[in-house]
Structure formats: structure tokens, C-alpha cells
Design an enzyme around this catalytic site. Structure first.
Site, short mmCIF file in Angstrom:
data_model
loop_
_atom_site.label_atom_id
_atom_site.label_comp_id
_atom_site.label_asym_id
_atom_site.label_seq_id
_atom_site.Cartn_x
_atom_site.Cartn_y
_atom_site.Cartn_z
N ARG A 88 -3.20 -1.63 -6.62
CA ARG A 88 -2.43 -2.88 -6.55
C ARG A 88 -2.79 -3.71 -7.78
NH1 ARG A 88 -5.85 -4.66 -1.44
NH2 ARG A 88 -7.81 -5.03 -2.48
N ARG A 134 -3.16 3.19 8.44
CA ARG A 134 -3.47 2.02 7.61
C ARG A 134 -2.37 0.98 7.67
NH1 ARG A 134 -4.78 4.47 1.79
NH2 ARG A 134 -5.96 2.52 1.64
N HIS A 173 -7.61 -42.60 -7.69
CA HIS A 173 -7.94 -43.06 -9.03
C HIS A 173 -8.92 -42.12 -9.73
CE1 HIS A 173 -10.15 -45.66 -11.95
NE2 HIS A 173 -8.92 -45.93 -12.29
N TYR A 180 11.61 -34.19 -22.43
CA TYR A 180 10.17 -33.94 -22.52
C TYR A 180 9.46 -34.27 -21.21
CZ TYR A 180 9.51 -39.00 -22.96
OH TYR A 180 9.51 -40.35 -22.72
N SER A 205 12.32 -43.05 -19.01
CA SER A 205 11.19 -42.20 -18.66
C SER A 205 10.99 -42.33 -17.16
CB SER A 205 9.94 -42.65 -19.41
OG SER A 205 8.86 -41.84 -19.04
N GLY A 253 -8.04 -7.15 4.05
CA GLY A 253 -8.96 -7.22 5.18
C GLY A 253 -8.44 -7.99 6.38
N MET A 264 -5.71 -7.25 8.29
CA MET A 264 -5.18 -6.41 9.37
C MET A 264 -6.07 -5.18 9.53
SD MET A 264 -1.12 -6.78 8.79
CE MET A 264 -1.22 -6.32 7.10
N CYS A 286 6.89 -39.40 -17.04
CA CYS A 286 5.52 -39.76 -17.41
C CYS A 286 4.63 -39.92 -16.19
CB CYS A 286 5.51 -41.02 -18.26
SG CYS A 286 6.17 -42.46 -17.38
N LYS A 315 0.83 -1.20 0.00
CA LYS A 315 0.00 0.00 0.00
C LYS A 315 0.87 1.26 0.00
CE LYS A 315 -3.74 -0.70 2.40
NZ LYS A 315 -4.30 -0.95 3.75
P1 ADP Z 1 -7.58 -2.56 3.67
O1 ADP Z 1 -6.13 -2.91 3.52
O2 ADP Z 1 -8.30 -3.49 4.58
O3 ADP Z 1 -8.25 -2.36 2.35
P2 ADP Z 1 -7.33 0.28 3.90
O4 ADP Z 1 -6.14 0.82 4.61
O5 ADP Z 1 -7.24 0.29 2.42
O6 ADP Z 1 -7.63 -1.18 4.45
O7 ADP Z 1 -8.55 1.12 4.41
C1 ADP Z 1 -9.88 0.70 4.41
C2 ADP Z 1 -10.79 1.73 3.79
O8 ADP Z 1 -10.64 3.01 4.35
C3 ADP Z 1 -10.50 1.86 2.34
O9 ADP Z 1 -11.67 1.56 1.63
C4 ADP Z 1 -10.09 3.28 2.11
O10 ADP Z 1 -10.74 3.79 0.99
C5 ADP Z 1 -10.53 4.01 3.36
N1 ADP Z 1 -9.51 4.99 3.73
C6 ADP Z 1 -8.28 4.71 4.17
N2 ADP Z 1 -7.54 5.83 4.32
C7 ADP Z 1 -8.34 6.85 3.95
C8 ADP Z 1 -8.17 8.28 3.88
N3 ADP Z 1 -7.01 8.84 4.18
N4 ADP Z 1 -9.20 8.99 3.45
C9 ADP Z 1 -10.37 8.41 3.14
N5 ADP Z 1 -10.61 7.10 3.18
C10 ADP Z 1 -9.60 6.31 3.59
MG MG Z 2 -7.76 -1.13 0.93
#
Ligand code: ADP
Ligand code: MG
Ligand code: MG
Length: 954
Positions: A347, A97, A469, A885, A798, A106, A108, A865, A27
Site C-alpha cells: 500500500r 483477511r 489569540h 490573491y 479584501s 489494525g 478490523m 486576508c 488489500k
Molecule cells: P492488517 O490489515 O491488520 O494488517 P492482515 O490481513 O494484513 O491484517 O494480516 C495480519 C498479519 O497476518 C499480517 O502481518 C500478514 O503478514 C499475516 N498474514 C495474513 N495472511 C497471511 C498468509 N496468507 N500467510 C502468511 N501470513 C499472513
Molecule cells: Mg496488514
């Protein structure tokens, strides 16, 4: 130089870049890169993964040295935004974040709206002229902080989230249904009540100081690396626990500021089918998680044009910029605050196999990537998606929703099939013959069932693993299959299948009832769901579709064409019958690597004489039975030679122990008695005589041909007569006679001499000659260890890695399913050695065998084989150790072709820098680079990654 713990981004530049995922997390690296290339990103900074390590090393404390850096980085954000953390007039709010090196969606935690307290909320309300928005943000923040930082989770399993409970009560008291209907006063009350709940449960006051909030949130995100979810996810995906997470602190932007604001997620191309279109959804007046949480139904990205033409235009530019920059499909998160677009994440997007192929081919055609890169982009396993019949997606979803999901098992044969339930192979054949579509469901299947399996649309077994099998046959025949479906029980007498459903019910299904099997997801669904063959199969196998009107096929063919240019390994097919050979050629087979002659004996009219031959007491009786088999085998071989049109065909002489061919049922025994003029008791006696307590290591392979030379003789005669027949019919032929289970040169000498003698006889009789080879399978350790001896007789090797794995590990794959399962769960074996070649053990023997063989006979032809021939990691290994092969089931040929190309391309990429180094350095002694231990880690990881991506797709 002091350690740099924080990297800032924003204002059109950044200290980090996309190549710093290890330090900044995926990220953080993405945000830095986007800042660098002029994509609008709210300013912020990323604390490195090294700080995470420091945090854990010092007993979960933030390093002291972080504090000044943190303040400095914060200052820059304040300068860029013109706001201040904790400033009651113009407060800066931030998100904190998580972000690991690889995406762990999702798993962490993230905290939003940090910086709010009773003073700053007033400032936010005044500045935005929107008190409702300010207080809504505040109550969200207190709840999120309580949850993530203070660990306020439900106390017992049956409890609800503590803040949810307070919120529900509030809505109830106010008589409203949605959060958005709560007035400002209610939100204010909520903030107070949330704080009271924190005090009650944790005995502490909610921290008002934004700096204190920030430090606590950073520590909490570091800690979330060790939460149960994250640990489980790492285990499943082979992610090392030492990596740690980075923390990104970023100024908030608000999608919940009114009807000119919103938030969304999008893929730069359609991730399901790969279409080059912007694909995603957005919500008006909403924040971050709302889209994913499914609170309101989001709108399609395409509808944005009408609502916000300006933003739609900006987004389209972002899409084009990101794709041309990253040269791959991206998955983005964005937010619109009062008409201005911000991108919050980018990503590489996950995609189905169908999409993967299309995107790679189209990007190569648009010259965004090279052809080799396109070849490297597609996970070979993903090609399965293009070969399997498919369910109509909506209909399946509707069926599952309607409670029709019956059971789950191992997805052994991907694809979709519906049919009427039958429990016996003969029934499958008979029903099929009268035009029914059937699914064969059994406790397990055995070689006797082969024709019934061919007649069935798919199979379903309660027992056995991915190499059982049923699973093996599914791959060979391209059938849909679920195996090891433990929720099934069978009452064969009553012809019923009993299912313990996920809902906890017990359901009974009778013969003839409709069932659907999704072999990709491993799901059994009640009733009939419509399927259709994949486009690729329609073109190549059924020849029912014109390639010109088959876009998916065309992309498939293009990608594989590029792969064929890149690979060195040849590919062959394991095929026993002419129709399988035809399919194999359509999928690109350059020969047959294994024809198992015993499968032929189960064919029409052959099992009778075969059984007569087996129960024969004298050589004379045996020869009489064999003479009935001769013309039948000859016909099969002739068909194979003609179908293969001059490509080499490796035919293995009889391998399984004879008792496998004998009848187990009284009717079959009676019939055999009648045919041989013996009594039923006598036949029973003979069956007992032939029984073995450990057939895998028993009287089989070349041992049979040495005990009963007339069997090998008959087979050799059938092969050479068929070869001459095919030659006379105008086909070129290249037979390779393969003697199984050789562990001692003299075994091969005996059989090879016999084969050559018969060849000479046939050639003399027919006045024609064909070129042929006699070689052996290397499938017992002694064969590999004495390869230099054996190769003095063998003209090719083989590697029979199924048996070589069994004999190397001393593990019978038919009997040790539960052991394997435990070992894989406990991580004692990194991968199933019957799926992916065990490089350290079996692989070491293969290397010894290959080296020994080639020392005795330079240029000795080497192949594999076993089932491993269609496994991408094993194909890569075969490439590395210099085999000529790989041979696999016809439907896995495209996978093997792609895997072979990837192995060659990766080797070339590795050799490039090495070649440069070499040019610089003095000529050194050549070191052999097949370090098994060094490679081992990668196999495990590749397999783990594959497991992970399969799960993600399912
Ligand atoms: P995850 O890795 O679980 O997707 P994120 O760090 O991407 O978690 O954050 C979850 C949500 O919060 C995301 O949908 C993102 O759009 C929103 N978010 C995170 N940082 C900001 C920010 N600075 N301003 C507005 N929304 C944010
Ligand atoms: Mg995210
Ligand atoms: Mg074998």
C-alpha cells in the site's frame, strides 16, 4: 450478467487490479495487482465489498449464491498450491483477511491458519516434518478463531484475554518464559484447553469442518466492519459506513518453519526522512503479527544481506518493481517460507512532511513522476514540518519514558521549544533582554502581550482553541504553541503553574523552571530538551546557512518553484512590521495583504501617545497626541515599503475599539494620568465610558474613522509621507489603503474622500506622487450584499473572513469556544469555520461580493486576508471563485503557494475531460460551476483527512 462476487488471484495473474479498491478493498486490489505484475503472492481470492453490503442487508447472513462461487474459487487455490482444504494428507491452510477501500490499519480482524483440526494437524506435522510448528499453528488458530469469530473477549475490563490466561498458566506450570520454549506436548494440551474454554464459555464445540470454519470466519470479518474500533476510526477519518470491507481468503505461507523462514515489514523508502533506501525490519522464524507485536526485537532489513543474500536480492527486486509500477513509496508485508519470498500486502506508505517533500522531489527528478504530480503529492500542511525547530527525537522519547510528560493540549504552533517558564509578557521581554530563553505560559493571551510573545520561544495557554489569540500569533510569528491545555492552572500571584499530569499527580512549577513544548504533538514535557531551527529557516530567515549545504532547503525550494509555475493565485502576507515583511518575502510573498496598524501601537514608545489620543476630550488634544504618533507610524510604514521593494502593501486603517488600547492595571492607569495631567479617577471614568458590552459589533472599524476623522487623516498622512520617503530612498512603492468594516457605500465614500484629500496634500507638499489604491474589507454581510454599490468607490476588495465568519454565523469566536467544541464533536459543523471557509454560507457571501464588485468595476482586485488565507481547503475555494490573491501569515506562505498550485492543477485535470466533451457536444450555454453544495462534501472530507493524517503523524 450475474453478479461477480469473487475475484481470484495467484499463479502470475489475477481477475482484479489495483484500480478496483472500491470492490476488492485496498488489500485485495494490491494482491491482485502484484499477481498481475509477477510479484510472488500466495494464491487466493477476494470476496467483494458488495457481498459485505448484502451480508448486512440480509440481517447478517452470507448470501446463498456465494456458496458455489466460494467452492469454485477454493478449487483454484487448491489446484495452484496442490493442497486441499481439510485434506488430512496435505492440508491447505488459509488466512481470512479484512480490507476496506482505504487502509484502516489494525481496526478490523484477520484469522490465520484456518483449516486446522485434529486430522489436518497431523498431516501438516508429517509434511513439514515439524510437529512443533504444526501444533503451534493449531493453538494460534483456535485462539484466534475463538477471539475473532466466537467473540471470546475478556468479560470485564480488568480481565485478561481468556486464551492469554490459559497460555500464561501453561508457561508457569512448565517453568518457561517464552511461548517458543513450550514443547509439543504443552502445545497439544493448550489446544485441548482452549477448546474446553470455548465450550465452557460459549456452550459450543469448536468447529472441526474447515468449510464451516471458513464460512464463519468470512462472516466474522464482515462483522468486524462494525466493531467499536472500526466505527471510531471511520468517524475520525470521514470514512462512510456504507463502504463495507472486502474479505480476502489466501493460502497461508509460513514464516515460522525454522531458521530459513521469517516475516517482515518494509517501506520502499525511509518514511521518516525520505531517504531512498530500503527501510524495515524482519524476524527469523516468526509469523505475521509477531513483528508488530514486539515480542522479539526484529532485525534491520539491511542486515538481511549477511544472513540471506538470496532473499535480500529478491526483496530488492520487489522493491524496485513496486516503486516503478506504483510510482510512489510503498509499505509492504512479506514472509519467507523455507528460503522463498512471498509478498502479502502493498500500500502507499504514510510519511512525515519531511519525507513527503523529499520523495516527491526525488521521484520527479528521476522522471518517475511529473513535476505537477510531485506538487500534488505533498499535503500542504505537511510543509510545516520543514519550518519548525525540532527536538532531538531520541531525547524526547527518553524524557517521555522517564515520566516527564506533563500535559497535552491543542497543537496550535507546530515545532519544538524549550524555555524557562514566565507568566507575564513583560517578564518574557525582560528575561529575554538579559539573555534568557523563555516560554510564556498563561491562562490566555491578549493583544497587549504581543511583545512578550515575540520575546518568548513559545507559548502555552490553558484556554482557547486553534483560533485563539495565542494560536493566531503563533502562526503569524512562527512560534511554537500549545493552547487549550486544560490540565494547567495558574496562580499568578504566587507565580506558579499547577499541572494535573496524565499520571494523575498534581505538580507545581515556579517561574524560571524549564519546560519543553512539542507543538507538533501538543505535548508539554518537563525540563529542557535541546532544539535546533529547521534547515529551511536557517537558510531563508536567519541566513545562517549556505543553501548549497542545505539539502532539505533545496528540495523545499524546488517543490515550491514547481508549485509557483502551476498556480494562478498570488500570495501575500499578513505582516505588520518590517522584519515580518522581510521574512514574508523570503517565503515568497508577492505583497502584503494586511498590515494591521494597531499592532504597531503596542511597539516601543507608541502606546503612551496612543492612550493620550484615546482619552483626549477635545479634537485639539486628540490632534496633539496624534501628532506624536505620526512620525512613529511613518517610520514603520517606510520600513514596510522598503522591505517589500515595490510589491503592493495593503494597510488597514485603525480597526479595533479604542478601549482595547487602554491600561487595565493600576500602574498603567497612574502613568496615563500623569502623562495627561488628569486624575486617576478621571481616567477610570473614561475607561468605563469607553467600555462596550459587545465590542465585536461596537464602535470600531470605519466607524472610528468617521467619528474621529483626524485618526484616519493621521494614518493616511503617515502612509503617503512614508511612501514618498521610500520613493526618495530609491524604493518603488505601491500602497493600498484599506478601510475596515464597511457595510454601506457612504461609509467608504467618507473615508476614501478623506484619504484622497490627504494624499493630494502630501503629494503637493512633497512635489512627488505615488500610485495608490483605496479599497475596503468585505467583512460584514451587508458589505457583500451591496458590493456592486461599494465597488463604485472601492478600487479593491479584501475579504476579511475572520469577521465575515463571525458576523455571518452570529458567533463571536472569542466567546464561543465551548460552543464550537460541542458543535464539532456532535458533527453539527463539519469543520471549524474559523479554520476553513464555510463554503455554503460565508462562501456564498464571498461569491455574491466578488460578482457584485466585478459587475460594477470589471477587473476589481480581489483578495482574502482572514486566517483562512493560509488554509489549503480555503485557498482552493479562493481559486475556484476567482480571487486574485490570498494573504496569510508569513510562515504559512509556502503552504498557501502549494495549495494554490494544487487547486490550479486539479482544476486543469477536471477541465481536460470536460474540454473533450465540449468539443464533441453542441456549444451549450455556459453554466457557472461554483455549486457550493456539491463542493461542500469535499471540504469536510479533506478536513477530516487532514485531521486523520495529523494524528497519524503524531
Ligand atoms: P492488517 O490489515 O491488520 O494488517 P492482515 O490481513 O494484513 O491484517 O494480516 C495480519 C498479519 O497476518 C499480517 O502481518 C500478514 O503478514 C499475516 N498474514 C495474513 N495472511 C497471511 C498468509 N496468507 N500467510 C502468511 N501470513 C499472513
Ligand atoms: Mg496488514
Ligand atoms: Mg475585521
Amino acid at each position: 450478467m450475474p453478479q461477480k462476487r469473487i475475484f481470484s488471484f495467484g499463479g502470475g495473474k489475477a481477475e482484479g487490479s489495483k484500480d478496483m479498491k472500491e470492490t476488492l478493498g485496498g488489500k485485495g486490489a494490491g494482491l491482485a495487482e502484484m499477481s498481475n505484475i509477477g510479484i510472488p503472492v500466495p494464491p487466493g481470492f477476494t470476496i467483494t465489498t458488495d457481498v459485505c453490503t448484502e451480508y448486512y442487508r440480509s440481517g447478517k447472513k452470507l448470501p446463498r449464491a456465494l456458496e458455489p462461487d466460494l467452492r469454485a474459487a477454493l478449487k483454484r487455490v487448491e489446484a495452484l498450491t496442490g493442497k486441499g482444504l481439510g485434506d488430512p494428507e496435505n492440508p491447505l491452510l488459509v488466512s481470512v483477511r479484512s480490507g476496506a477501500r482505504v487502509s484502516m490499519p489494525g481496526m478490523m480482524d484477520t484469522v490465520l491458519n484456518l483449516g486446522l483440526n485434529d486430522a489436518t494437524v497431523a498431516g501438516l506435522a508429517a509434511r513439514s516434518q515439524n510437529p512443533r510448528f504444526a501444533w503451534d499453528s493449531y493453538r494460534r488458530f483456535v485462539a484466534m478463531f475463538g477471539d475473532v469469530v466466537l467473540g471470546m473477549k475478556p468479560e470485564r475490563k480488568e480481565d485478561r484475554d481468556p486464551f492469554e490466561e490459559v497460555l500464561e498458566a501453561k508457561k508457569h506450570a512448565r517453568g518457561v518464559k517464552y511461548d517458543s520454549e513450550l514443547p509439543v506436548e504443552a502445545l497439544q494440551e493448550l489446544v485441548a484447553e482452549f477448546k474446553a474454554e470455548i465450550r465452557r464459555r460459549k456452550g459450543i464445540d469448536f468447529p472441526d469442518d474447515p468449510m464451516e470454519q471458513l464460512r464463519a470466519a468470512i462472516a466474522a470479518v464482515f462483522r468486524s466492519w462494525e466493531n467499536d474500533r472500526a466505527i471510531a476510526y471511520r468517524k475520525m477519518n470521514g470514512i462512510p459506513s456504507e463502504w463495507g470491507t472486502a474479505v480476502t481468503v489466501q493460502s497461508m505461507v509460513f514464516g515460522n518453519m525454522g531458521d530459513d523462514s521469517g516475516t517482515g515489514v518494509a517501506f520502499t523508502r525511509n518514511p521518516a526522512n525520505g531517504t531512498n533506501e530500503f527501510y524495515g525490519e524482519f524476524l527469523v522464524n516468526a509469523q505475521g503479527e509477531d513483528v508488530v507485536a514486539g515480542i522479539r526485537t526484529p532485525q534491520k532489513i539491511k542486515e538481511m544481506e549477511a544472513r540471506w543474500p538470496d532473499i535480500a536480492e529478491q526483496l530488492e527486486q520487489v522493491r524496485a518493481r513496486l516503486e516503478s509500477h506504483y510510482r510512489d513509496m510503498q509499505d509492504i508485508e512479506f514472509t519467507i517460507e523455507r528460503g522463498k519470498l512471498y509478498v502479502l500486502q502493498t500500500r502507499t506508505g504514510k510519511r512525515t512532511g519531511l519525507a513527503a517533500v523529499r520523495i516527491a522531489v526525488e521521484m520527479a527528478e528521476a522522471k518517475l513522476i511529473g513535476k505537477d504530480e510531485a506538487v500534488l503529492r505533498v499535503d500542504p500542511e505537511a510543509l510545516n514540518h520543514l519550518l519548525r525547530p525540532v527536538f532531538d527525537g531520541d531525547r524526547k522519547a527518553a524524557a517521555v519514558k522517564a515520566g516527564k510528560l506533563l500535559a497535552r493540549g491543542l497543537p496550535a504552533g507546530p515545532g519544538a521549544a524549550s524555555g524557562r517558564l514566565v507568566f507575564f509578557a513583560e517578564d518574557a521581554e525582560a528575561w529575554r533582554a538579559r539573555g534568557e530563553t523563555v516560554l510564556l505560559a498563561r491562562h490566555e493571551t491578549s493583544p497587549e502581550d504581543i511583545r512578550g510573545m515575540a520575546a518568548a520561544e513559545g507559548f502555552l495557554t490553558a484556554f482557547g482553541g486553534m483560533t485563539s489569540h495565542a494560536a493566531l500569533v503563533a502562526r503569524q510569528m512562527g512560534k511554537v504553541a500549545i493552547v487549550g491545555c486544560e490540565a494547567l492552572r495558574f496562580d499568578y500571584h504566587a507565580r506558579k503553574m499547577i499541572v494535573s499530569t496524565p499520571a494523575g499527580a498534581e505538580r507545581t512549577f515556579s517561574e524560571g523552571e524549564w519546560i519543553s513544548v512539542d507543538g507538533t504533538a501538543g505535548e508539554v514535557v518537563e525540563g529542557q530538551l535541546e532544539t535546533r531551527p529547521s534547515e529551511v529557516v536557517e537558510v531563508l530567515v536567519e541566513r545562517s546557512r549556505d543553501p548549497k549545504s542545505a539539502p532539505v532547503y533545496q528540495q523545499f525550494a524546488k517543490l515550491l518553484g514547481w508549485a509557483d509555475q502551476a498556480r494562478r493565485l498570488k500570495v501575500r502576507a499578513n505582516a505588520d512590521q518590517p522584519d515580518q515583511a522581510t521574512t514574508a518575502v523570503a517565503f515568497g510573498a508577492q505583497g502584503i495583504g494586511l498590515c494591521r496598524t494597531e499592532h504597531m501601537f503596542f511597539g516601543e514608545g507608541k502606546i503612551g501617545p496612543m492612550r493620550e489620543m484615546i482619552v483626549a476630550e477635545t479634537e485639539e488634544d486628540r490632534r496633539r497626541a496624534l501628532s506624536k504618533l505620526l512620525p512613529l507610524q511613518r517610520e514603520d510604514f517606510r520600513g514596510l515599503f522598503i522591505a517589500m521593494a515595490g510589491r503592493p502593501v495593503t494597510i488597514r486603517t485603525l480597526d479595533p475599539p479604542l478601549h482595547e488600547f487602554l491600561p487595565h492595571d493600576e500602574a498603567g492607569i497612574a502613568e496615563l494620568a500623569r502623562a495627561t495631567g488628569k486624575t486617576v479617577e478621571w481616567i477610570h471614568g473614561r475607561i468605563e465610558e469607553l467600555a462596550e458590552s459587545n465590542p465585536m459589533l461596537g464602535h470600531r472599524g470605519c466607524r472610528l474613522g468617521i467619528s474621529y476623522p483626524e485618526i484616519t487623516e493621521m494614518q493616511a498622512r503617515a502612509i503617503f509621507e512614508a511612501a514618498v520617503d521610500a520613493l526618495e530612498a530609491g524604493a518603488k512603492v505601491e500602497p493600498e489603503v484599506m478601510i475596515p468594516l464597511v457595510g454601506e457605500k457612504k461609509e467608504l465614500d467618507h473615508q476614501a474622500a478623506l484619504v484622497r484629500r490627504v494624499a493630494d496634500e502630501v503629494f503637493a507638499e512633497r512635489g512627488k506622487k505615488v500610485r495608490y489604491l483605496v479599497g475596503t474589507m468585505i467583512e460584514v454581510p451587508r458589505g457583500a450584499l451591496t458590493a456592486s454599490e461599494i465597488a463604485r468607490t472601492a478600487e479593491f476588495f479584501s475579504f476579511g473572513t475572520n469577521d465575515l465568519t463571525q458576523t455571518t454565523f452570529g458567533l463571536s469566536r472569542d466567546d464561543t469556544g465551548p460552543v464550537l467544541k460541542t458543535y464539532l464533536e456532535k458533527d453539527i459543523y463539519p469543520v471549524d469555520p474559523f479554520v476553513s471557509v464555510d463554503r455554503d454560507g460565508v462562501g456564498a457571501l464571498m461569491k455574491i461580493g466578488a460578482a457584485g464588485g466585478r459587475a460594477a468595476r470589471p477587473g476589481l482586485k480581489l483578495g482574502i486576508c482572514g486566517e483562512h488565507g493560509g488554509d489549503p481547503a480555503s485557498v482552493a475555494f479562493c481559486h475556484e471563485i476567482g480571487l486574485d490573491y490570498v494573504s496569510c501569515s508569513p510562515y504559512r506562505l509556502p503552504i498557501a503557494r502549494l495549495a494554490a498550485a494544487q487547486a490550479a492543477l486539479k482544476e486543469a485535470a477536471k477541465d481536460k475531460p470536460r474540454a473533450k466533451e465540449k468539443a464533441k457536444a453542441k456549444p451549450a450555454r455556459r453554466v457557472h460551476v461554483n455549486g457550493a453544495a456539491a463542493r461542500h462534501g469535499r471540504t469536510a472530507k479533506t478536513a477530516a483527512r487532514r485531521r486523520g493524517s495529523a494524528r497519524a503523524r503524531a
